[in-house]
Design a protein around this motif. Structure first.
Motif, PDB file in Angstrom:
ATOM      1  N   GLU A  70       0.896  -1.334   0.003  1.00 51.90           N
ATOM      2  CA  GLU A  70      -0.026   0.095  -0.014  1.00 51.90           C
ATOM      3  C   GLU A  70       0.884   1.087   0.088  1.00 51.90           C
ATOM      4  O   GLU A  70       0.613   2.306  -0.721  1.00 51.90           O
ATOM      5  N   GLU A  73       2.298   1.615  -3.509  1.00 51.38           N
ATOM      6  CA  GLU A  73       1.356   2.183  -4.359  1.00 51.38           C
ATOM      7  C   GLU A  73       1.139   3.760  -4.053  1.00 51.38           C
ATOM      8  O   GLU A  73       0.915   4.511  -5.072  1.00 51.38           O
ATOM      9  N   ALA A  74       1.086   4.260  -2.986  1.00 47.25           N
ATOM     10  CA  ALA A  74       0.682   5.563  -2.606  1.00 47.25           C
ATOM     11  C   ALA A  74       1.800   6.321  -3.148  1.00 47.25           C
ATOM     12  O   ALA A  74       1.671   7.489  -3.670  1.00 47.25           O
ATOM     13  N   VAL A  75       3.140   5.963  -2.980  1.00 47.11           N
ATOM     14  CA  VAL A  75       4.401   6.637  -3.477  1.00 47.11           C
ATOM     15  C   VAL A  75       4.149   6.636  -5.035  1.00 47.11           C
ATOM     16  O   VAL A  75       4.286   7.894  -5.474  1.00 47.11           O
ATOM     17  N   ALA A  77       1.693   6.559  -6.942  1.00 47.40           N
ATOM     18  CA  ALA A  77       0.541   7.605  -7.122  1.00 47.40           C
ATOM     19  C   ALA A  77       0.764   8.955  -7.128  1.00 47.40           C
ATOM     20  O   ALA A  77      -0.083   9.851  -7.088  1.00 47.40           O
ATOM     21  N   GLY A  78       1.693   9.214  -6.360  1.00 51.68           N
ATOM     22  CA  GLY A  78       2.223  10.547  -5.843  1.00 51.68           C
ATOM     23  C   GLY A  78       1.275  11.159  -4.858  1.00 51.68           C
ATOM     24  O   GLY A  78       1.271  12.264  -4.348  1.00 51.68           O
ATOM     25  N   GLU A  79       0.552   9.984  -4.113  1.00 51.22           N
ATOM     26  CA  GLU A  79      -0.070  10.595  -2.979  1.00 51.22           C
ATOM     27  C   GLU A  79       0.767  11.017  -1.846  1.00 51.22           C
ATOM     28  O   GLU A  79       0.279  11.612  -0.813  1.00 51.22           O
ATOM     29  N   ILE A  80       1.874  10.153  -1.662  1.00 49.87           N
ATOM     30  CA  ILE A  80       2.472  10.595  -0.239  1.00 49.87           C
ATOM     31  C   ILE A  80       4.156  10.558  -0.929  1.00 49.87           C
ATOM     32  O   ILE A  80       4.454   9.856  -2.048  1.00 49.87           O
ATOM     33  N   THR A  81       4.927  11.123  -0.065  1.00 54.74           N
ATOM     34  CA  THR A  81       6.503  11.279  -0.421  1.00 54.74           C
ATOM     35  C   THR A  81       6.957  10.816   1.004  1.00 54.74           C
ATOM     36  O   THR A  81       6.670  11.048   2.085  1.00 54.74           O
ATOM     37  N   MET A  87       6.843   9.517   6.100  1.00 54.42           N
ATOM     38  CA  MET A  87       6.148  10.328   5.268  1.00 54.42           C
ATOM     39  C   MET A  87       6.343  11.634   5.375  1.00 54.42           C
ATOM     40  O   MET A  87       6.569  12.262   6.715  1.00 54.42           O
ATOM     41  N   THR A  89       5.068  15.095   5.873  1.00 48.39           N
ATOM     42  CA  THR A  89       3.760  15.792   5.980  1.00 48.39           C
ATOM     43  C   THR A  89       3.344  17.137   6.034  1.00 48.39           C
ATOM     44  O   THR A  89       2.520  17.734   6.305  1.00 48.39           O
TER      45      THR A  89
END
Length: 141
Positions: A70, A73-75, A77-81, A87, A89
């Motif tokens: 997960e 996938e988030a990285v 998709a550019g959702e988190i760095t 993370m 924030t």
């Protein structure tokens, strides 16, 4: 003037108490509470990274109930760095003006008809502690 460069951890958080109003609460006390939610616990473990170029980055631990798949996938998709296994924030800046330190809170607006900018003074509490917004931070590196 205190050297800000490095990592700082949250030592105390300003909270509202019905009897006393705004009070400083130690992170250790906050985390020991039975009613401390995951978000509060994660935020209490946030690291503030002050860098020489004036960057101020907030790094928080990844939620424990999230799988590596997960996270990947988030990285993607550019959702988190991610940085240093945590993370990102928040990203702001800090600066020196005269003999004072300031942090960009990102907030702008108006208070009692007066324009308020995003820069707030970073106050030195003691040799190891600074106060920034609603946090008291202590240097870890």
């Amino acid at each position: 003037m205190m050297d800000l460069i490095g990592k700082w951890q949250v030592a105390e958080v300003m909270q509202f108490d019905e009897e006393k109003g705004l009070i400083w609460t130690k992170v250790s006390d906050l985390l020991a509470r039975e009613d401390a939610d995951e978000e509060a616990q994660m935020f209490a473990k946030t690291i503030f990274l002050f860098e020489e170029d004036g960057s101020l980055t907030m790094l928080s631990p990844l939620p424990e109930d999230v799988s590596q798949e997960e996270i990947d996938e988030a990285v993607a998709a550019g959702e988190i760095t991610l940085r240093d296994g945590q993370m990102v924030t928040g990203e702001n800046h800090w600066k020196v003006e005269g003999d004072k330190l300031f942090a960009d809170t990102g907030a702008e607006g108006e208070v009692l008809g007066e324009a308020v900018g995003p820069w707030e003074e970073i106050k030195q509490v003691d040799d190891h502690t600074i106060e920034n917004m609603m946090f008291r931070l202590q240097k870890v590196e």
